[in-house]
Write a protein that holds these residues in place. Sequence first.
Motif, short mmCIF file in Angstrom:
data_model
loop_
_atom_site.label_atom_id
_atom_site.label_comp_id
_atom_site.label_asym_id
_atom_site.label_seq_id
_atom_site.Cartn_x
_atom_site.Cartn_y
_atom_site.Cartn_z
N SER A 1 8.90 -62.50 -65.66
CA SER A 1 8.04 -62.84 -66.78
C SER A 1 7.19 -64.07 -66.50
CB SER A 1 8.88 -63.08 -68.05
OG SER A 1 9.71 -61.97 -68.34
N PHE A 2 7.49 -64.75 -65.38
CA PHE A 2 6.81 -65.99 -65.07
C PHE A 2 6.08 -65.87 -63.73
CE2 PHE A 2 10.43 -66.88 -67.73
CZ PHE A 2 9.92 -67.76 -68.69
N LYS A 3 5.10 -66.71 -63.56
CA LYS A 3 4.38 -66.74 -62.30
C LYS A 3 4.29 -68.20 -61.83
CE LYS A 3 -0.18 -66.83 -64.57
NZ LYS A 3 -1.50 -66.15 -64.68
N PHE A 4 4.35 -68.36 -60.52
CA PHE A 4 4.26 -69.69 -59.92
C PHE A 4 2.91 -69.80 -59.22
CE2 PHE A 4 8.70 -68.75 -60.39
CZ PHE A 4 9.30 -69.97 -60.70
N GLU A 5 2.18 -70.85 -59.55
CA GLU A 5 0.88 -71.06 -58.94
C GLU A 5 0.90 -72.39 -58.19
OE1 GLU A 5 -2.00 -70.89 -62.02
OE2 GLU A 5 -1.91 -68.69 -62.19
N LYS A 6 0.52 -72.32 -56.91
CA LYS A 6 0.54 -73.51 -56.07
C LYS A 6 -0.76 -74.28 -56.21
CE LYS A 6 1.33 -75.06 -51.31
NZ LYS A 6 1.62 -74.64 -49.92
N ASP A 7 -0.65 -75.59 -56.36
CA ASP A 7 -1.81 -76.47 -56.37
C ASP A 7 -2.08 -76.88 -54.93
OD1 ASP A 7 -3.59 -78.60 -56.51
OD2 ASP A 7 -2.82 -79.30 -58.43
N GLU A 8 -3.16 -76.37 -54.36
CA GLU A 8 -3.46 -76.62 -52.96
C GLU A 8 -3.72 -78.08 -52.67
OE1 GLU A 8 -3.02 -74.51 -50.74
OE2 GLU A 8 -2.73 -72.75 -52.02
N LYS A 9 -4.14 -78.85 -53.68
CA LYS A 9 -4.44 -80.26 -53.46
C LYS A 9 -3.16 -81.10 -53.36
CE LYS A 9 -8.95 -80.24 -55.79
NZ LYS A 9 -9.75 -80.84 -56.90
N GLY B 1 2.13 -78.99 -55.06
CA GLY B 1 3.12 -78.69 -56.09
C GLY B 1 2.86 -77.33 -56.73
N TYR B 2 3.77 -76.93 -57.60
CA TYR B 2 3.67 -75.63 -58.27
C TYR B 2 3.66 -75.83 -59.78
CZ TYR B 2 4.65 -73.20 -53.88
OH TYR B 2 4.58 -72.69 -52.61
N SER B 3 2.95 -74.95 -60.46
CA SER B 3 2.98 -74.89 -61.92
C SER B 3 3.52 -73.52 -62.33
CB SER B 3 1.59 -75.11 -62.51
OG SER B 3 0.70 -74.09 -62.07
N ILE B 4 4.18 -73.47 -63.48
CA ILE B 4 4.79 -72.23 -63.95
C ILE B 4 4.03 -71.75 -65.20
CG2 ILE B 4 6.90 -71.14 -64.78
CD1 ILE B 4 8.47 -73.33 -63.37
#
Length: 287
Positions: free
Chosen positions: A269-277, A280-283
């Motif tokens: 139900s969740f997705k992890f998105e990586k901050d290339e800068k 880190g990751y956001s959910i």
Amino acid sequence: MAESRRKSGGSLTADPRSGEEDRKPPAPSATRFSPEEEANLLAESNAEKSAANELFKSAQYSEAISTYDRALASVPNYLEYEIAVLKSNIAACHLKLSDWKAAVEEATKSIEALDRLEPPPSANADDKKKVGEGASPANATADDNNNNEVVELADNDEEDEAAALKKLQDDDRRKEDMKRIRVKALMRRARARSEQGGWGNLQGALEDYQTLSSFPSLPPSDTRTINTALQTLPPRVAAAQKAEMGEMMGKLKELGNGILKPFGLSTDSFKFEKDEKTGGYSIGMNN
């Protein structure tokens, strides 16, 4: 034999002989045997070691381990070089028995004993770094003298010069012997770690072989083994890391699903998105 002499000495308040207990560097005031008692104990130990060597040659590895252990039992626990030799030999027996874990443990004990006699170069480098960060200049001078000392022979008489020269030669031989045992112990530990497999063990094996590659004048067979390992281990380390990380993530996902299930949710139900800068990751919630 050794036990009766130890008890009859009178002046000893503790048993400084080695055993299978965890070893710690002796304190400056640690009890030591008299020269005569020490010589007798070493004679006993060397007799057991010779017997163990013969057992090893005849492929009786378990019996050799037991005999090396008896040799260790007679060695005073402040004689680190003799301990290192026996521990390295025991590691060789475990290699022959394919007992990789025990081989790693015994080879590590051998290396640790040598480290107590002469810290490895990396430790010396750390000490020198501390000098620039406020360590005593006197200590720095002592370290430099140990590593780069130019020894002047006494000129009082020929006997003094001969004694000083013999001491220098004995020190050089001992350093060469220590290097030889360190190389053997590192080679044995590296092989055992490589055979054990797994990310941590393979990484440790790679580090051991990298250390060995810095030693000059190794036997050609050792050099070939080291060079081959330095080529073949990195992809094995990477593959083991990927496999173990995947397994860990799978277990975390399973744990997360168990927690989320009562709420009608799952990790899907969740997705992890990586901050290339930042890396880190956001959910966020999946739509």
